[in-house]
Design a protein around this motif. Structure first.
Motif, PDB file in Angstrom:
ATOM      1  N   SER A  99      34.674  63.685 -31.666  1.00 60.27           N
ATOM      2  CA  SER A  99      35.490  64.704 -32.431  1.00 60.27           C
ATOM      3  C   SER A  99      35.806  66.016 -31.602  1.00 60.27           C
ATOM      4  O   SER A  99      37.026  66.598 -31.983  1.00 60.27           O
ATOM      5  N   HIS A 149      39.772  67.204 -31.315  1.00 60.67           N
ATOM      6  CA  HIS A 149      40.126  68.557 -31.523  1.00 60.67           C
ATOM      7  C   HIS A 149      40.869  69.320 -30.481  1.00 60.67           C
ATOM      8  O   HIS A 149      41.864  70.033 -30.383  1.00 60.67           O
ATOM      9  N   PRO A 197      43.106  71.289 -35.694  1.00 58.82           N
ATOM     10  CA  PRO A 197      42.434  69.953 -35.610  1.00 58.82           C
ATOM     11  C   PRO A 197      42.262  69.290 -36.901  1.00 58.82           C
ATOM     12  O   PRO A 197      41.739  68.050 -36.621  1.00 58.82           O
ATOM     13  N   ASN A 198      42.696  69.833 -38.018  1.00 60.10           N
ATOM     14  CA  ASN A 198      42.499  68.760 -39.189  1.00 60.10           C
ATOM     15  C   ASN A 198      43.584  68.153 -39.226  1.00 60.10           C
ATOM     16  O   ASN A 198      43.725  67.209 -40.297  1.00 60.10           O
ATOM     17  N   GLN A 199      44.697  67.994 -38.521  1.00 61.81           N
ATOM     18  CA  GLN A 199      45.960  67.051 -38.452  1.00 61.81           C
ATOM     19  C   GLN A 199      45.423  65.673 -37.950  1.00 61.81           C
ATOM     20  O   GLN A 199      44.813  65.621 -36.844  1.00 61.81           O
TER      21      GLN A 199
END
Length: 495
Positions: A259, A263, A273-275
């Motif tokens: 993760s 990121h 980072p949420n893409q």
């Protein structure tokens, strides 16, 4: 017209009589007399591991071959190429480096305009004044208006070259920012490649751990049935349960690292980072078969960090000239040409015309030793820049040597790890068969499972190391920016 001629001729003459420049002239440091990167030569080819797929191929080191501009295309991954294109277009650090280059260029342009050309200023003023005749020994007072329209010109002769040395220093700062931009570009592309490989490696390690966990869980289910039938002891079941839990405990750190790496990759390509990001599989990457290795004599011209350090050395050299020129006289010429009248209608008549020009010589006499201290400071700064340049060059050669040695070691390590994995897998299959027939103890099966898990993970890590160290070699050799067809070349041309 003759007055204008007499007024402007001195300024035109002054522009042409700027003399020599005091202080040392800069000469780029010569390339170090080094014929090899390491004490012992590397083999022409690295070791080969046939059973490891693309990552097991042998790599040929080609001495003296030029580095391709878009070297990441050698990994033959369209997904990786798209990530790098997105990073070049959107990464804020690259944008900031480009802006810093433009700031340095405009600072240079401003200094050129201020130092090499006369300053012309137009002044238009109106004044109303009450004048007392008492200053002339008579009673009374007068009120009158005064209007002025003039052009002021000033110019400082750069006879000893102090201004030109300052421009030289600023031009070196532009060079420094250019190579800082190239370094940011090279760092960005290299980091995207290595981070993508790390993600692929972690994903493969997680998949391997899940496969092993399923096998251990199946073995645990068999042992529980045997315990129910009285075939094994409860201690054996608990031992296998412990092994399953230990294997499961290795997943959270791997998932955490995965993760964090995803990121980091998102930030590198300039997104949040949420893409979602495309998935790169380790086995889908191609290991470049030919690796260009620049000649040691060319390394200092290719590495952007070395070139940036050289630019700082150039700037420090020019600053010695600036400090030296400050010890000598400064020649300044100023002039005015215009009209002066008490009513606006008479402002631009022949009788209201005024002009003057003045020459000024300023020689420093006593500044408490400040000017001499500034010159000594400039010399010390030059010595510091020389030492820093030598250190950067040494580190550049160390970087290349470390990477070349790592490539050789990575190939041998992958071959050893793959052989160890094959042996561990064969031993596990044989031990499982013998255990079902009662030929070996459960402890032997447990050891075989642990060995296979360790060797499989180590093999995946060795595969990833070959890709990341290959990318590190391209970065260590300068990344081929001098052949670049991307925006970096446009940045340099615009500057």
């Amino acid at each position: 017209m003759s007055v204008i001629y007499r007024f402007f001729i001195p300024f035109l003459f002054c522009i042409t009589i700027n003399g020599c420049m005091v202080g040392p002239n800069f000469h780029p440091p010569a390339s170090p007399h080094v014929s090899a990167y390491m004490e012992t030569p590397l083999p022409h080819q690295t070791a080969r591991t046939p059973s490891a797929g693309n990552s097991g191929k042998s790599q040929t080191l080609v001495k003296g071959e030029d580095i391709p501009a878009d070297w990441w295309y050698l990994f033959r991954s369209p997904t990786l190429n798209r990530l790098i294109i997105a990073g070049i277009a959107n990464n804020p650090n690259l944008t900031a480096a480009y802006a810093s280059l433009r700031v340095a260029q405009e600072t240079l342009n401003a200094q050129i305009g201020n130092a090499l050309f006369p300053a012309f200023n137009g002044v238009l003023s109106g004044e109303r004044q009450k004048f007392s005749d008492a200053s002339l020994g008579a009673p009374g007072a007068r009120i009158f208006n005064l209007f002025n329209a003039t052009v002021n010109v000033s110019y400082t002769l750069d006879i000893l070259g102090g201004a030109r040395r300052e421009i030289e220093a600023l031009r070196a700062q532009v060079d420094y920012q250019q190579f800082q931009l190239i370094a940011a570009y090279l760092t960005l592309t290299s980091n995207i490649v290595t981070t993508a490989v790390t993600i692929a490696s972690l994903d493969a390690q997680i998949q391997a751990t899940h496969d092993l966990l399923r096998a251990q869980a199946d073995q645990l289910a068999i042992l529980r049935k045997q315990l129910h039938l009285g075939g094994v002891s409860r201690e054996t079941v608990l031992t296998q349960q412990t092994l399953v839990n230990q294997t499961r405990a290795t997943l959270p750190p791997l998932e955490k690292s995965l993760s964090q790496s995803r990121h980091a990759l998102a930030v590198l390509v300039g997104t949040f980072p949420n893409q979602p990001l495309p998935v790169i599989k380790l086995e889908a990457l191609y290991l470049p078969a030919r690796l260009p290795v620049s000649l040691p004599s060319n390394l200092v011209r290719q590495r952007p960090d070395v070139r940036a350090s050289e630019a700082l050395l150039h700037a420090a050299t020019a600053q010695i000239g600036v400090a030296t020129a400050n010890l000598f006289p400064q020649f300044t010429i100023t002039g005015n040409y215009g009209w002066q009248a008490i009513i606006p209608s008479q402002l631009f008549t022949t009788s209201s015309k005024i002009w003057s020009y003045t020459g000024q010589l300023t020689q420093p006499i006593f500044h408490g030793g400040a000017l001499l201290a500034e010159r000594r400071q400039a010399i010390d700064a030059y010595d510091q820049a020389c030492a820093q340049y030598r250190q950067v060059v040494l580190q550049a050669f160390q970087n290349v040597a470390d990477t070349l040695r790592a490539l050789e070691a990575d190939a041998r390590e992958l071959r050893a790890q793959k052989n160890a994995e094959n042996s561990a897998q064969g031993n596990l299959v044989l031990t499982q068969q013998q255990y079902r027939l009662g030929g070996v103890s459960y402890l032997s099966l447990l050891n075989a499972q642990q060995q296979y898990q360790t060797t499989r993970i180590a093999r995946i890590q060795a595969q990833a190391a070959r890709y990341t160290d290959t990318a590190a070699l391209f970065q260590a050799l300068g990344g081929g920016w001098w052949n670049n067809s991307w925006c970096i070349k446009e940045c340099l041309y615009e500057a």
